[in-house]
Design a protein around this motif. Structure first.
Motif, PDB file in Angstrom:
ATOM      1  N   ILE A  83     -14.443  10.540  20.800  1.00  0.00           N
ATOM      2  CA  ILE A  83     -13.987   9.220  21.230  1.00  0.00           C
ATOM      3  C   ILE A  83     -12.477   9.226  21.510  1.00  0.00           C
ATOM      4  O   ILE A  83     -12.028   8.725  22.539  1.00  0.00           O
ATOM      5  CB  ILE A  83     -14.331   8.138  20.193  1.00  0.00           C
ATOM      6  N   GLY A  84     -11.697   9.798  20.605  1.00  0.00           N
ATOM      7  CA  GLY A  84     -10.254   9.849  20.791  1.00  0.00           C
ATOM      8  C   GLY A  84      -9.860  10.653  22.016  1.00  0.00           C
ATOM      9  O   GLY A  84      -8.991  10.248  22.784  1.00  0.00           O
ATOM     10  N   HIS A  85     -10.512  11.781  22.206  1.00  0.00           N
ATOM     11  CA  HIS A  85     -10.203  12.612  23.365  1.00  0.00           C
ATOM     12  C   HIS A  85     -10.640  11.930  24.659  1.00  0.00           C
ATOM     13  O   HIS A  85      -9.916  11.945  25.653  1.00  0.00           O
ATOM     14  CB  HIS A  85     -10.861  13.984  23.245  1.00  0.00           C
ATOM     15  N   LEU A  86     -11.809  11.301  24.649  1.00  0.00           N
ATOM     16  CA  LEU A  86     -12.300  10.610  25.833  1.00  0.00           C
ATOM     17  C   LEU A  86     -11.384   9.443  26.212  1.00  0.00           C
ATOM     18  O   LEU A  86     -11.044   9.269  27.385  1.00  0.00           O
ATOM     19  CB  LEU A  86     -13.728  10.113  25.609  1.00  0.00           C
ATOM     20  N   ALA A  87     -10.951   8.675  25.216  1.00  0.00           N
ATOM     21  CA  ALA A  87     -10.028   7.561  25.486  1.00  0.00           C
ATOM     22  C   ALA A  87      -8.703   8.074  26.052  1.00  0.00           C
ATOM     23  O   ALA A  87      -8.165   7.503  27.005  1.00  0.00           O
ATOM     24  CB  ALA A  87      -9.789   6.761  24.213  1.00  0.00           C
ATOM     25  N   ALA A  88      -8.188   9.159  25.491  1.00  0.00           N
ATOM     26  CA  ALA A  88      -6.932   9.732  25.992  1.00  0.00           C
ATOM     27  C   ALA A  88      -7.108  10.280  27.401  1.00  0.00           C
ATOM     28  O   ALA A  88      -6.226  10.134  28.248  1.00  0.00           O
ATOM     29  CB  ALA A  88      -6.459  10.839  25.050  1.00  0.00           C
ATOM     30  N   GLU A  89      -8.252  10.868  27.670  1.00  0.00           N
ATOM     31  CA  GLU A  89      -8.527  11.411  29.009  1.00  0.00           C
ATOM     32  C   GLU A  89      -8.603  10.284  30.045  1.00  0.00           C
ATOM     33  O   GLU A  89      -8.035  10.388  31.137  1.00  0.00           O
ATOM     34  CB  GLU A  89      -9.852  12.180  28.962  1.00  0.00           C
TER      35      GLU A  89
ATOM     36  N   ASP B 223       0.478  28.778  35.670  1.00  0.00           N
ATOM     37  CA  ASP B 223       0.666  28.882  34.229  1.00  0.00           C
ATOM     38  C   ASP B 223      -0.115  27.797  33.480  1.00  0.00           C
ATOM     39  O   ASP B 223      -0.299  26.690  33.989  1.00  0.00           O
ATOM     40  CB  ASP B 223       2.145  28.744  33.880  1.00  0.00           C
ATOM     41  N   PRO B 224      -0.545  28.095  32.263  1.00  0.00           N
ATOM     42  CA  PRO B 224      -1.229  27.076  31.462  1.00  0.00           C
ATOM     43  C   PRO B 224      -0.293  25.911  31.137  1.00  0.00           C
ATOM     44  O   PRO B 224       0.923  26.067  31.059  1.00  0.00           O
ATOM     45  CB  PRO B 224      -1.613  27.813  30.183  1.00  0.00           C
ATOM     46  N   ALA B 225      -0.872  24.740  30.970  1.00  0.00           N
ATOM     47  CA  ALA B 225      -0.120  23.543  30.578  1.00  0.00           C
ATOM     48  C   ALA B 225      -0.870  22.876  29.433  1.00  0.00           C
ATOM     49  O   ALA B 225      -2.070  23.086  29.257  1.00  0.00           O
ATOM     50  CB  ALA B 225       0.008  22.582  31.751  1.00  0.00           C
ATOM     51  N   LYS B 226      -0.140  22.096  28.655  1.00  0.00           N
ATOM     52  CA  LYS B 226      -0.770  21.421  27.528  1.00  0.00           C
ATOM     53  C   LYS B 226      -0.312  19.963  27.508  1.00  0.00           C
ATOM     54  O   LYS B 226       0.799  19.660  27.083  1.00  0.00           O
ATOM     55  CB  LYS B 226      -0.418  22.102  26.219  1.00  0.00           C
ATOM     56  N   PRO B 227      -1.170  19.040  27.988  1.00  0.00           N
ATOM     57  CA  PRO B 227      -0.805  17.621  27.919  1.00  0.00           C
ATOM     58  C   PRO B 227      -0.701  17.162  26.475  1.00  0.00           C
ATOM     59  O   PRO B 227      -1.260  17.789  25.565  1.00  0.00           O
ATOM     60  CB  PRO B 227      -1.944  16.908  28.632  1.00  0.00           C
ATOM     61  N   ARG B 228      -0.012  16.068  26.274  1.00  0.00           N
ATOM     62  CA  ARG B 228       0.197  15.550  24.915  1.00  0.00           C
ATOM     63  C   ARG B 228      -1.108  15.220  24.215  1.00  0.00           C
ATOM     64  O   ARG B 228      -1.217  15.345  23.006  1.00  0.00           O
ATOM     65  CB  ARG B 228       1.078  14.309  24.970  1.00  0.00           C
ATOM     66  N   TYR B 229      -2.114  14.795  24.951  1.00  0.00           N
ATOM     67  CA  TYR B 229      -3.361  14.360  24.330  1.00  0.00           C
ATOM     68  C   TYR B 229      -4.362  15.494  24.129  1.00  0.00           C
ATOM     69  O   TYR B 229      -5.449  15.276  23.601  1.00  0.00           O
ATOM     70  CB  TYR B 229      -4.009  13.248  25.165  1.00  0.00           C
ATOM     71  N   ALA B 230      -4.029  16.705  24.517  1.00  0.00           N
ATOM     72  CA  ALA B 230      -4.977  17.816  24.480  1.00  0.00           C
ATOM     73  C   ALA B 230      -5.489  18.118  23.072  1.00  0.00           C
ATOM     74  O   ALA B 230      -6.578  18.650  22.917  1.00  0.00           O
ATOM     75  CB  ALA B 230      -4.345  19.059  25.079  1.00  0.00           C
TER      76      ALA B 230
ATOM     77  N   VAL C  79      -3.161  19.828  36.003  1.00  0.00           N
ATOM     78  CA  VAL C  79      -4.547  19.522  36.355  1.00  0.00           C
ATOM     79  C   VAL C  79      -5.446  20.286  35.397  1.00  0.00           C
ATOM     80  O   VAL C  79      -5.027  21.249  34.755  1.00  0.00           O
ATOM     81  CB  VAL C  79      -4.883  19.904  37.819  1.00  0.00           C
ATOM     82  N   LYS C  80      -6.681  19.833  35.326  1.00  0.00           N
ATOM     83  CA  LYS C  80      -7.654  20.505  34.464  1.00  0.00           C
ATOM     84  C   LYS C  80      -8.178  21.739  35.188  1.00  0.00           C
ATOM     85  O   LYS C  80      -8.408  21.713  36.391  1.00  0.00           O
ATOM     86  CB  LYS C  80      -8.803  19.559  34.142  1.00  0.00           C
ATOM     87  N   GLU C  81      -8.355  22.786  34.460  1.00  0.00           N
ATOM     88  CA  GLU C  81      -8.888  24.033  34.991  1.00  0.00           C
ATOM     89  C   GLU C  81     -10.262  24.260  34.376  1.00  0.00           C
ATOM     90  O   GLU C  81     -10.422  24.214  33.159  1.00  0.00           O
ATOM     91  CB  GLU C  81      -7.952  25.197  34.648  1.00  0.00           C
ATOM     92  N   GLY C  82     -11.251  24.479  35.210  1.00  0.00           N
ATOM     93  CA  GLY C  82     -12.593  24.719  34.709  1.00  0.00           C
ATOM     94  C   GLY C  82     -13.423  23.442  34.697  1.00  0.00           C
ATOM     95  O   GLY C  82     -13.107  22.471  35.373  1.00  0.00           O
TER      96      GLY C  82
ATOM     97  N   ARG D 199     -11.129  21.852  27.976  1.00  0.00           N
ATOM     98  CA  ARG D 199      -9.783  21.429  27.580  1.00  0.00           C
ATOM     99  C   ARG D 199      -8.742  22.455  28.003  1.00  0.00           C
ATOM    100  O   ARG D 199      -7.778  22.706  27.298  1.00  0.00           O
ATOM    101  CB  ARG D 199      -9.718  21.194  26.074  1.00  0.00           C
ATOM    102  N   ARG D 200      -8.946  23.049  29.182  1.00  0.00           N
ATOM    103  CA  ARG D 200      -7.968  23.987  29.735  1.00  0.00           C
ATOM    104  C   ARG D 200      -7.219  23.279  30.844  1.00  0.00           C
ATOM    105  O   ARG D 200      -7.815  22.721  31.757  1.00  0.00           O
ATOM    106  CB  ARG D 200      -8.655  25.224  30.306  1.00  0.00           C
ATOM    107  N   TYR D 201      -5.904  23.312  30.789  1.00  0.00           N
ATOM    108  CA  TYR D 201      -5.063  22.667  31.784  1.00  0.00           C
ATOM    109  C   TYR D 201      -4.083  23.694  32.326  1.00  0.00           C
ATOM    110  O   TYR D 201      -3.759  24.665  31.650  1.00  0.00           O
ATOM    111  CB  TYR D 201      -4.295  21.500  31.153  1.00  0.00           C
TER     112      TYR D 201
END
Length: 142
Positions: A22-28, A9-16, A97-100, A105-107
């Motif tokens: 920059i913000g996404h990279l730092a969160a990743e 099933d798909p998941a959505k982390p808080r930082y997605a 986990v990340k998918e793709g 940004r698919r988890y």
């Protein structure tokens, strides 16, 4: 809607939903380096407390290796031990986990084998980078 291309099933982390590169990279980066979550601490306190202690010990092992006090075999043993324990911590706190492709940004929800593969590969890359850095500085005893 069921997606036949995703094994779980798909998941959505808080930082997605972080906007901007920059913000996404730092969160990743934070997500890869910090396996604990607030919800995980509330559900599995003993595992997470032990995980914090083992993480501190593994960090001290890397520091001792940088000081030339430990041989590579000891560092590898501790790093392997931390990796095994990190699988348990992540399954309880960040079970996705990340998918793709890595830039996507698919988890999805991780099963045990997904988490073993993710943590093993991630820690292999981190360990190799640290070994190369210490060796190039002449600090690691082989």
């Amino acid at each position: 809607m069921i997606n036949p291309t995703m094994p779980t099933d798909p998941a959505k982390p808080r930082y997605a939903d972080h906007e901007g590169v920059i913000g996404h990279l730092a969160a990743e980066i934070w997500d890869h380096l910090w396996p604990w979550s607030r919800a995980g601490f509330q559900q599995q306190r003993a595992i997470h407390a032990a995980g914090l202690a083992i993480a501190v010990a593994a960090t001290l092992v890397w520091v001792l290796a940088a000081m030339g006090e430990l041989h590579a075999g000891a560092v590898i043993g501790w790093w392997f031990g931390w990796s095994v324990f990190e699988v348990l911590v992540r399954l309880g706190s960040k079970p996705y986990v990340k998918e793709g492709p890595w830039w996507g940004r698919r988890y999805r929800v991780a099963n045990t084998m997904d988490m073993i593969c993710y943590v093993g590969f991630k820690n292999l890359l981190i360990g190799a980078a640290l070994f190369i850095a210490l060796k190039s500085l002449g600090l690691l005893v082989l």
